[in-house]
Design a protein around this motif. Structure first.
Motif, PDB file in Angstrom:
ATOM      1  N   THR A 112       0.825  -1.202   0.000  1.00 40.53           N
ATOM      2  CA  THR A 112       0.000   0.000   0.000  1.00 40.53           C
ATOM      3  C   THR A 112       0.863   1.257   0.000  1.00 40.53           C
ATOM      4  O   THR A 112       0.555   2.220  -0.709  1.00 40.53           O
ATOM      5  N   ALA A 116       0.789   4.262  -2.722  1.00 36.56           N
ATOM      6  CA  ALA A 116       0.582   5.658  -2.328  1.00 36.56           C
ATOM      7  C   ALA A 116       1.697   6.535  -2.887  1.00 36.56           C
ATOM      8  O   ALA A 116       1.443   7.655  -3.358  1.00 36.56           O
ATOM      9  N   LEU A 164      -7.921   0.789   1.238  1.00 36.23           N
ATOM     10  CA  LEU A 164      -8.104   1.709   2.357  1.00 36.23           C
ATOM     11  C   LEU A 164      -9.574   1.970   2.653  1.00 36.23           C
ATOM     12  O   LEU A 164      -9.902   2.954   3.327  1.00 36.23           O
ATOM     13  N   ALA A 167     -10.322   2.576   6.208  1.00 31.88           N
ATOM     14  CA  ALA A 167      -9.720   3.772   6.796  1.00 31.88           C
ATOM     15  C   ALA A 167      -9.824   4.929   5.802  1.00 31.88           C
ATOM     16  O   ALA A 167      -8.829   5.345   5.202  1.00 31.88           O
ATOM     17  N   GLN A 169     -10.018   8.104   5.997  1.00 35.16           N
ATOM     18  CA  GLN A 169      -9.184   9.279   6.221  1.00 35.16           C
ATOM     19  C   GLN A 169      -7.800   9.089   5.602  1.00 35.16           C
ATOM     20  O   GLN A 169      -7.170  10.051   5.183  1.00 35.16           O
ATOM     21  N   GLU A 170      -7.296   7.862   5.511  1.00 43.22           N
ATOM     22  CA  GLU A 170      -6.018   7.575   4.883  1.00 43.22           C
ATOM     23  C   GLU A 170      -6.134   7.588   3.369  1.00 43.22           C
ATOM     24  O   GLU A 170      -5.151   7.837   2.667  1.00 43.22           O
TER      25      GLU A 170
END
Length: 173
Positions: A112, A116, A164, A167, A169-170
């Motif tokens: 991940t 990103a 994600l 999550a 917010q990530e």
């Protein structure tokens, strides 16, 4: 270390600092073409692609190569090879953001964090500042490669969003 960024506007980064690029759009487009194709090209083909005017295309190519050489060559590592018949930019020791994004997203399931990092390298459309509509062969090549880059970005973002989902917010960045 020399890094060439093509995801957005063209940039050459040497030792962490941006290097001023030549003002000629054709010279910058030639640099990008040599970097992204990663193979030798005949001089005639490059002249036809970028300088189809009755002036002196071979002279214009020589001038452009003289402006590109200081951007990519180092004393211990000459990367731009040109002879009477052909031109090649050896990209093995260059960092190219498009190729890095492809590596991070391809093959084995990427971590991940790697995805990103690949997603953050997209600063806009591929070579956003290098449209040359008068050079139809280059323009067609660029449009196809932009579509490949757009698909790569969508694949990376889709995978990141799925991973994600728990999550959000990530996932926002």
């Amino acid at each position: 270390m020399i890094e060439i960024r093509v995801l957005g506007g063209l940039e050459v980064i040497r030792d962490g600092e941006p290097v001023p690029l030549p003002p000629s759009r054709k010279t910058r487009a030639l640099l990008a073409y040599l970097v992204l194709t990663g193979r030798p090209h005949r001089r005639e083909q490059l002249c036809e692609m970028f300088w189809d005017v009755p002036d002196d295309p071979r002279g214009a190519l020589r001038w452009s190569l003289s402006k590109i050489r200081p951007l990519v060559d180092e004393p211990e590592c000459p990367r731009l090879a040109a002879d009477r018949r052909g031109v090649e930019l050896r990209t093995q020791a260059l960092g190219v953001d498009f190729f890095s994004a492809q590596l991070r997203a391809g093959g084995e399931p990427a971590a991940t964090g790697e995805l990103a990092l690949a997603a953050s390298s997209f600063r806009g459309p591929l070579l956003a500042d290098l449209d040359l509509p008068a050079s139809s062969e280059f323009h067609s090549w660029l449009l196809g490669l932009r579509e490949d880059a757009r698909k790569l970005q969508a694949q990376i973002l889709r995978t990141l969003t799925e991973r994600l989902a728990a999550a959000p917010q990530e996932a926002l960045p």
